[in-house]
Design an enzyme around this catalytic site. Structure first.
Site, PDB file in Angstrom:
ATOM      1  CB  SER A 140      13.980 -21.530  72.157  1.00 52.81           C
ATOM      2  OG  SER A 140      14.204 -22.861  72.039  1.00 52.81           O
ATOM      3  CE1 TYR A 153       9.641 -20.682  69.695  1.00 53.45           C
ATOM      4  CE2 TYR A 153      11.596 -21.934  69.704  1.00 53.45           C
ATOM      5  CZ  TYR A 153      10.570 -21.486  70.292  1.00 53.45           C
ATOM      6  OH  TYR A 153      10.954 -21.493  71.703  1.00 53.45           O
ATOM      7  CB  ILE A 186      10.947 -25.646  79.893  1.00 52.31           C
ATOM      8  CG1 ILE A 186      12.649 -25.092  79.300  1.00 52.31           C
ATOM      9  CG2 ILE A 186      10.595 -24.510  80.839  1.00 52.31           C
ATOM     10  CD1 ILE A 186      13.206 -25.798  80.830  1.00 52.31           C
TER      11      ILE A 186
END
Length: 253
Positions: A140, A153, A186
């Site tokens: 990411s 994350y 996205i």
């Protein structure tokens, strides 16, 4: 229509929705046979209908479980006899928490899926791969820069890049490549900003030079390129797919 991947078997985790689904459809259009898994089998069934009569194997798999992954890989080998390309796409998107408000359960959920899952699938596939095979792993933009309230994350997505670069070095001498895609904002069903909607979506759009969200299909196109012959000298590369992201604090996709 090009059938560059005819006679190739492409394995995709997290194939039931979003980027995984788009990549399954893309690779099917290029002639590949597909080994698809997702934790949600109903979603896989819908993908199966979308790709029609392409040879495929579907299974509901929790990639955090090495036993479930091994069983899946064994079934794929029994059906097809080989695996050529692996797209480690399954992952859990972030929920924004100050670190002191996170829980052990949240840590385990993200770490077990986002990095342990990549480890499990990679380890299980390696013995079956030959020269010319390749991995593409999903990191990411949050694997390249920090985000406040997303420490766990970000840690998992940084880890995907580090793990993948090590695999590029370890497997490269065997003719097996490993590359990484780092998507930005996205438009997928699990994107935290999409779930919030409204101003969150506007902030993401305004956070890119192109002024819009990316589509899962635009990521799938890059994945197909990284699997293909045109990228044969790419190994350990991180490809950012973010529309020219600006330095903002907007939640990543």
């Amino acid at each position: 229509m090009s059938l560059e991947f005819q006679d190739k078997v492409v394995l995709i985790t997290g194939a039931g929705s979003g980027i995984g689904r788009a990549t399954a459809i893309k690779m099917a259009s290029l002639g590949a046979s597909l080994a698809l898994c997702d934790i949600n089998y109903d979603n896989l069934s819908l993908v199966s209908k979308a790709i029609g009569t392409v040879p495929k194997h579907l299974d509901d798999v929790d990639i955090a479980s090495s036993q479930e992954v091994s069983k899946f890989i064994d079934a794929v080998m029994q059906k097809f006899g080989h695996i050529d390309h692996i797209f480690n796409c399954a992952g859990v998107n972030p929920t924004s928490y100050p670190l002191e408000e996170t829980t052990d359960e949240y840590w385990d959920k993200l770490v077990n899926t986002n990095i342990k899952g990549v480890y499990n699938v990679t380890k299980a596939c390696i013995p079956h791969l030959k020269s010319g095979a390749s991995f593409v792993n999903v990191s990411s933009i949050s694997g390249l820069r920090g985000s406040a309230q997303q420490a766990i994350y970000c840690a998992t997505k940084y880890a995907v890049i580090g793990f993948s670069k090590c695999m590029a070095l370890e497997l490269g001498p065997k003719g097996i490549r490993t590359n990484i895609v780092a998507p930005g904002y996205i438009d997928t069903p699990t994107n935290a900003g999409i779930v919030k909607g409204g101003e969150a979506v506007d902030r993401m759009k305004n956070g890119t030079a192109l002024g819009r969200l990316g589509s899962p299909e635009e990521v799938a196109d890059v994945v197909a390129f990284l699997f293909g012959e045109a990228s044969r000298y790419m190994n350990g590369s991180v490809v950012e797919i973010d529309g020219g992201i600006k330095m903002t604090s907007t939640t990543s996709g």
